[in-house]
Design a protein around this motif. Structure first.
Motif, PDB file in Angstrom:
ATOM      1  N   CYS A  64     -33.891   9.323 -65.385  1.00  0.00           N
ATOM      2  CA  CYS A  64     -33.722   9.997 -64.096  1.00  0.00           C
ATOM      3  C   CYS A  64     -32.223  10.119 -63.771  1.00  0.00           C
ATOM      4  CB  CYS A  64     -34.439   9.208 -62.998  1.00  0.00           C
ATOM      5  SG  CYS A  64     -34.139   9.870 -61.342  1.00  0.00           S
ATOM      6  N   GLN A  98     -30.989  10.584 -60.963  1.00  0.00           N
ATOM      7  CA  GLN A  98     -30.671  10.084 -59.620  1.00  0.00           C
ATOM      8  C   GLN A  98     -30.585   8.547 -59.607  1.00  0.00           C
ATOM      9  OE1 GLN A  98     -29.868  11.784 -57.049  1.00  0.00           O
ATOM     10  NE2 GLN A  98     -30.090  10.401 -55.321  1.00  0.00           N
ATOM     11  N   CYS A  99     -31.658   7.885 -60.078  1.00  0.00           N
ATOM     12  CA  CYS A  99     -31.673   6.421 -59.985  1.00  0.00           C
ATOM     13  C   CYS A  99     -31.345   5.751 -61.330  1.00  0.00           C
ATOM     14  CB  CYS A  99     -33.032   5.928 -59.494  1.00  0.00           C
ATOM     15  SG  CYS A  99     -34.361   6.209 -60.679  1.00  0.00           S
ATOM     16  N   CYS A 140     -37.058  11.583 -61.233  1.00  0.00           N
ATOM     17  CA  CYS A 140     -38.351  10.893 -61.297  1.00  0.00           C
ATOM     18  C   CYS A 140     -39.111  11.094 -59.975  1.00  0.00           C
ATOM     19  CB  CYS A 140     -38.155   9.408 -61.602  1.00  0.00           C
ATOM     20  SG  CYS A 140     -37.525   8.437 -60.213  1.00  0.00           S
ATOM     21  N   CYS A 193     -37.679   9.366 -56.845  1.00  0.00           N
ATOM     22  CA  CYS A 193     -36.477   9.983 -56.272  1.00  0.00           C
ATOM     23  C   CYS A 193     -36.791  11.327 -55.623  1.00  0.00           C
ATOM     24  CB  CYS A 193     -35.412  10.174 -57.343  1.00  0.00           C
ATOM     25  SG  CYS A 193     -34.704   8.622 -57.897  1.00  0.00           S
TER      26      CYS A 193
HETATM   27 ZN   LIG Z   1     -35.239   8.330 -60.050  1.00  0.00          ZN
END
Ligand SMILES: [Zn+2]
Length: 294
Positions: A158, A160-161, A184, A187
């Protein structure tokens, strides 16, 4: 000082210039993309006798321009491989045109890149031979082109995370075309994303990094307004295709789903990243619709 040069080259495109001449753009092995003038090529069919068709690989010999701002003059060509089977098939022509347009759009004039040259030569050779399914070849070309050019998105987690693909529990993950990364479920907020894709406007504003905003907006305006849902298995296969020896990649059997999803993802992302829509891609989509695939 020599006033001429020669190099291996693949023909990208040609345009008419005046009543007699053609301007021919090549991707060359030693000089990157260059344009040269082929004098009398339009008037006399014998002058370059069929050697100025698209996709042909050849060695070219040119005179350097006498005046600043003029183009080099094409003196002679020596065909290395005509790749004639490509031009007799609509589907093969469609794919080769798309790859050539990627090269023509992305490469800078006068900047050589031997790895990209060898890649396009190799895939044109494989396309011409017909031994590898054309859809597989196209996925291999695109993912490796991105790798060499340095803009492969992270397909293993992912964006983002940072959660890795193996830690993401859902079977399919959204790839945000404009931001060029996976998101994901956690997120993205599961409820905002339909199973087969998502409106990307909100995602872009929510997730795009500042430097990606102009590209994202460009993408939104020109290419696509959707994220793409991709199986984890496909993402792993794409990463593998990107990193392994190209001949091994060609020999592996890819699932139909992986090839279809891979095509969808890459043909969505590359125009976004390059920042413009591609005519050849529209042509390719029409060919697929008409079911002219090999
Ligand atoms: Zn994520």
């Amino acid at each position: 000082m020599t006033d001429s040069f020669s190099t291996d080259a693949v023909l990208l495109r040609r345009i008419e210039y005046g009543d007699y001449d053609l301007i021919v753009t090549y991707f060359t092995r030693s000089m990157g993309r260059i344009s040269v003038i082929a004098k009398n090529a339009k008037k006399s069919v014998r002058r370059f006798a069929g050697a100025l068709d698209p996709f042909i690989a050849m060695n070219i010999e040119c005179s350097l321009p006498k005046r600043k701002g003029s183009l080099p003059v094409l003196n002679s060509v020596d065909i290395e491989n005509p790749f004639a089977n490509i031009r007799t098939s609509t589907a093969k022509t469609g794919y080769a045109s798309y790859w050539i347009e990627i090269i023509n759009s992305w490469m800078d004039d006068g900047k050589p890149d031997v790895a990209i040259y060898d890649l396009i030569f190799h895939v044109l050779e494989s396309l011409n031979s017909g031994k590898i399914p054309v859809e597989v070849l196209s996925v291999i070309f695109q993912i490796r082109f991105m790798g060499i050019s340095g803009f492969t998105p992270n397909l293993m987690g992912c964006g983002q995370c940072g959660k890795s693909l193996d830690e993401i529990r859902q079977h399919k993950v959204i790839f945000d075309l404009a931001a060029g990364r996976l998101i994901c479920d956690r997120c993205s907020g599961v409820n905002n994303f339909p199973k087969n894709g998502c409106e990307i406007n909100e995602i872009v504003l929510k997730y795009a990094l500042p430097e990606q905003t102009s590209l994202s907006l460009n993408c939104l305006n020109n290419v696509s307004s959707r994220g793409i849902s991709v199986s984890k298995g496909t993402l792993k296969q794409l990463s593998w295709m990107s990193n392994t020896d190209i001949r091994c990649a060609e020999r592996l059997k890819f699932s139909r789903t992986a090839v279809k999803e891979g095509e969808h993802l890459l043909e969505g992302f590359i125009p976004c990243h390059i920042g413009r829509s591609m005519k050849s891609l529209n042509f390719l989509h029409q060919i697929r619709k008409a079911d002219l695939a090999i």
